[in-house]
Structure formats: structure tokens, C-alpha cells
Design a protein around this motif. Structure first.
Motif, PDB file in Angstrom:
ATOM      1  N   THR A   1      40.542  48.636  32.740  1.00 44.04           N
ATOM      2  CA  THR A   1      41.884  49.211  32.731  1.00 44.04           C
ATOM      3  C   THR A   1      42.713  48.514  33.799  1.00 44.04           C
ATOM      4  O   THR A   1      42.196  48.054  34.833  1.00 44.04           O
ATOM      5  CB  THR A   1      41.856  50.728  33.004  1.00 44.04           C
ATOM      6  OG1 THR A   1      41.228  50.963  34.283  1.00 44.04           O
ATOM      7  CG2 THR A   1      41.091  51.455  31.911  1.00 44.04           C
ATOM      8  N   HIS A   2      44.002  48.445  33.576  1.00 42.95           N
ATOM      9  CA  HIS A   2      44.918  47.815  34.529  1.00 42.95           C
ATOM     10  C   HIS A   2      46.208  48.618  34.547  1.00 42.95           C
ATOM     11  O   HIS A   2      46.876  48.762  33.513  1.00 42.95           O
ATOM     12  CB  HIS A   2      45.190  46.366  34.120  1.00 42.95           C
ATOM     13  CG  HIS A   2      46.181  45.660  35.000  1.00 42.95           C
ATOM     14  ND1 HIS A   2      45.921  45.367  36.318  1.00 42.95           N
ATOM     15  CD2 HIS A   2      47.447  45.220  34.748  1.00 42.95           C
ATOM     16  CE1 HIS A   2      46.965  44.754  36.843  1.00 42.95           C
ATOM     17  NE2 HIS A   2      47.910  44.648  35.903  1.00 42.95           N
TER      18      HIS A   2
ATOM     19  N   MET B   1      42.610  47.249  28.854  1.00 49.32           N
ATOM     20  CA  MET B   1      42.751  45.814  28.580  1.00 49.32           C
ATOM     21  C   MET B   1      41.447  45.271  28.023  1.00 49.32           C
ATOM     22  O   MET B   1      40.363  45.729  28.376  1.00 49.32           O
ATOM     23  CB  MET B   1      43.125  45.048  29.850  1.00 49.32           C
ATOM     24  CG  MET B   1      44.552  45.286  30.334  1.00 49.32           C
ATOM     25  SD  MET B   1      44.996  44.222  31.717  1.00 49.32           S
ATOM     26  CE  MET B   1      44.909  42.601  30.937  1.00 49.32           C
TER      27      MET B   1
END
Length: 435
Positions: free
Chosen positions: A311-312, A317
Motif C-alpha cells: 500500500t502507498h 499498489m
């Protein structure tokens, strides 16, 4: 030079003279070679790899299978590279037809009636034959007609008088009537598509039986108009109860008119050219088998996409999409298919396994199984890979099974004790011996 060339995946096509054509190397005409180069460029622009250019006189095919017909009339049939050289052509054509029938979602009875035991003709002729047989059965049962609203000017009254248009007529035309009425006609999207596909078959077929049947049907259906907008007519194809007898012919019509193809040949020239990515055909066939062998309470999801690699800023992602995800209660199992030959005796060469595939399965295991459970990589079974390999241990209770799928017997050969919720027919009794 023969107008029909039969090769298999990853074969070389060249314009240079050869002692003889084989399944792995064949000579094509210069005009066909030039057309293939243009086709390759078109596929590359769309992100697909059809073949690779090796020098000025040679092309190497990729993992697409099917049939290509060049404008000069040369037909190139590309078969799966699955069987050994001896009886490869007959067996591979049988396998390819079976996989296509499965992709078209034909029932076993329909597939048997479709003549899957006849493989003495190229794939394109087989597709056209099945379309003609389905269309013949449809004609015997009767075409569906529909009411068409007609608005016209006549000297007599018929149907309804269009009062507004009648009042707007100029002086001196009072003896003409502006009318609208319904006419019961066969001019409907489904029939227009069938007429377009039949016209293409009449021009393309080289088989005497197909040619005779196609022209017989063309004589019966000569009053049907052809489709002017294939995409729009397919969107309007009805699948309700009254159109149930059209369902058998629909997939063949879609194949011929280039709409239902996993990957179809596009461009100005459209002979009977059909291409399928072999990886997708294999994945789809295995998924159908696994779904049919699930234990009660188990559920299969294809191309699951609920988890990502990371995750970003609160967003997922690098989405992770395993081919097959089985769930039963709180338990999960991940399976992935690979269309590649392994050699279970080549331990020094890691059996032909790819390190990238293992990284991929490890990521699936961490995200979908929380780092503990059973994974499987499924490869096609053949002479050098007939039993599951001993499991690969990722540590922490995460194991990967590398197993064969027998396309001749339709069996997924899982080792005993692996825990996958499948019926006993899909389980092998032993592992590959340690060399």
C-alpha cells in the motif's frame, strides 16, 4: 509451395528454401512473410507479442495458436507444442479443438456432437463446419421474426394514419396518405449477424462438404440482410427464452466475425484467421475442471484481485491476481497455471522452473494465505512430467506443490495429503521419485 503449412508454437517461419517443412520449421512465401511482419507490428502496438523477427528471412512464433490466412491464400495452422513429434499434428489438433470447445462453454454433449473426433481438416475448416451445423439445426427449428415499424407514403390506408404528417402535406397531395404500420420480418440483429458470418464462410471455405452446406443455407437465407454494424448487432443479441435455440450458433458466429476471440486478427484483410493465447486457453480449461471437482462448500474465484503487494498513501499498489483461489470456510488455497514443459529428471536445471514464478507464488502466499498454507503451480503433463514434484517449502508453514494436469484424461494430479478440497479423481497417489 503448399498453401497449407502446419507448425506448432515457437516454430520458425522463413522464406529460405528448406529440405522439407517440419512442425518446428517451415518455409512461407515472400508475400505471406511480409504480411506476417505487418501483423506482428500491429500486435506489438497493442501490447501483444505474436512473433519475433530473426534476421531478414526468419520469424519465430510465440505461444499463440490457431490459424492464419494471408491475403495471398497461404494458410498457416499453429498447434500447441504439447505432444512429441511422432503424432503431434493429429493429437495437438485434437487438443486444441477440445480447449476451444471448452472456451466456448459447450456442454460435453454439444462438444461430442460438434465432431471433436474429426481432425483431418485445418482448424478454420473445423470452426466453419461447426457454425454451419449449428446454423442448419437453427434453420430446421425456424428463424425468429420480429415486427418492424414502417413509416411511408401510400395511396391507400394501412395501419395507422400519421395525422401530424398528413396535415403538413403541401396542397395537391391530399390523395397520398402518411401511414405507419408493423411488418413481421426476419430483419433482426441475430439474423443479420448469421447472414454476415455465412457470407464469409461461403467465400473462405475450401472443404467440399462445407462449401456444399454453406451454399445450400445461403440459398435458404438469401432474403436476410447482412449486418452493417457487427458490434452494435452483437450488443442487441437477445438471450431470453424465445431465443434459446439461437445459443448453440452464437459462439461460432462470434468466432467467425471476430468478436468473441481472446485475441483476433485485426486489419483491412479478414480471412478466416483465428488466434488464441495458449496460456489463456490452458488456464480456462484447468479452471473449469477444478470448479467441477470442488468438494461441497468450497468456492472457486478466478483472477482474484482482493489483495495487492503493498500500500502507498493508503492505496493498494501492484495488485496480485492468482489464476485460481479456492475458499472453504476460513481456509484458502491458491493455484496458478503455467503453459510450459517441465522435465522432472532435470534436477540440476531446477526442472525448468522459473525463479520469477516462485517469487510470484510466494507473494500470493503472504497476501492471500497470511504466510501459511498450500500453493500449487499447475503445468501440462507429458512424458517427462507425469507426477507431482516433491513440495517446495517456503518456511513458516507455506508450501508450494508443482503438479501436472493431464489434458488427455482431464485429471489434476495432486499429491495425497496436500489438503486441496477436490474430489478424489483429481488426486495422484505418489510423487515423482527423487533422482
Amino acid at each position: 509451395m503448399s498453401s497449407l503449412i502446419v507448425v506448432r508454437e515457437y516454430a520458425r517461419l522463413t522464406t529460405a528454401p528448406l529440405p522439407r517443412n517440419t512442425l518446428d520449421e517451415a518455409q512461407v512465401s515472400p508475400s505471406a512473410f511480409a504480411w506476417l511482419c505487418e501483423l506482428m507490428a500491429g500486435f506489438r502496438r497493442s501490447g501483444a507479442q505474436l512473433m519475433q523477427l530473426e534476421g531478414r528471412q526468419c520469424l519465430r512464433l510465440d505461444s499463440y495458436v490457431g490459424v492464419l490466412e494471408s491475403p495471398c491464400g497461404q494458410v498457416i495452422e499453429i498447434l500447441p507444442k504439447h505432444h512429441d513429434e511422432g503424432d503431434c499434428e493429429t493429437s495437438s489438433r485434437r487438443l486444441l479443438c477440445k480447449l476451444i470447445a471448452s472456451a466456448l462453454d459447450l456442454s460435453p454433449r454439444e462438444a461430442q456432437e460438434a465432431g471433436l473426433q474429426l481432425f483431418d481438416t485445418p482448424l478454420s475448416e473445423w470452426v466453419m463446419r461447426e457454425f454451419l451445423r449449428a446454423l442448419e439445426q437453427l434453420v430446421k427449428r425456424g428463424l425468429r421474426f420480429d415486427y418492424q415499424r414502417i413509416e411511408e407514403e401510400q395511396r391507400y390506408l394501412r395501419g395507422q394514419l400519421d395525422v401530424v404528417r398528413q396535415m403538413r402535406q403541401p396542397p395537391g397531395r391530399d390523395h397520398y396518405f402518411q401511414i405507419r404500420h408493423d411488418v413481421f420480418l426476419p430483419d433482426r440483429p441475430e439474423n443479420r449477424l448469421l447472414q454476415s458470418a455465412l457470407a464469409l464462410v461461403c467465400k473462405a471455405t475450401q472443404d467440399p462438404d462445407n462449401w456444399r452446406l454453406a451454399h445450400e443455407l445461403a440459398g435458404m437465407l438469401h432474403e436476410l440482410p447482412a449486418s452493417r454494424n457487427t458490434e452494435a448487432d452483437f450488443r442487441q443479441w437477445r438471450d431470453d427464452r424465445l431465443m434459446a435455440h439461437y445459443q448453440a450458433v452464437k459462439p461460432w458466429c462470434e468466432l467467425i466475425l471476430y468478436r468473441h476471440m481472446p485475441q483476433a486478427v485485426a486489419g483491412d484483410y479478414r480471412g478466416i484467421s483465428l488466434l488464441f493465447p495458449m496460456e489463456k486457453l490452458f488456464e480456462d480449461y484447468v479452471a473449469r475442471h477444478v470448479r467441477s471437482r470442488l468438494l461441497p462448500g468450497a468456492r472457486l474465484t478466478t483472477q482474484a484481485s482482493s489483495d495487492a503487494l503493498c500500500t502507498h498513501l493508503g492505496k493498494k499498489m501492484f495488485q496480485l491476481q492468482p489464476d485460481l483461489l479456492i475458499e472453504q470456510g476460513s481456509m484458502r488455497w491458491v493455484l496458478d497455471t503455467k503453459w510450459k514443459r517441465l522435465d522432472s529428471s532435470d534436477r540440476d536445471g531446477k526442472y525448468g522452473l522459473s525463479q520469477a514464478d516462485f517469487y510470484q507464488l510466494f507473494a500470493y502466499g503472504q497476501r492471500y494465505l497470511d504466510g501459511k498454507g498450500e500453493l500449487a503451480l499447475i503445468y501440462p503433463a507429458y512424458r517427462k512430467f507425469a507426477r507431482p514434484l516433491h513440495p517446495f517449502d517456503f518456511g513458516g508453514g507455506l508450501r508450494l506443490h508443482v503438479v501436472p494436469f493431464d489434458l488427455e484424461r482431464d485429471e489434476l494430479l495432486l499429491p495425497v495429503g496436500c489438503g486441496f478440497p477436490l474430489l478424489a479423481k483429481s488426486v495422484a497417489t505418489d510423487l515423482e521419485p527423487i533422482h
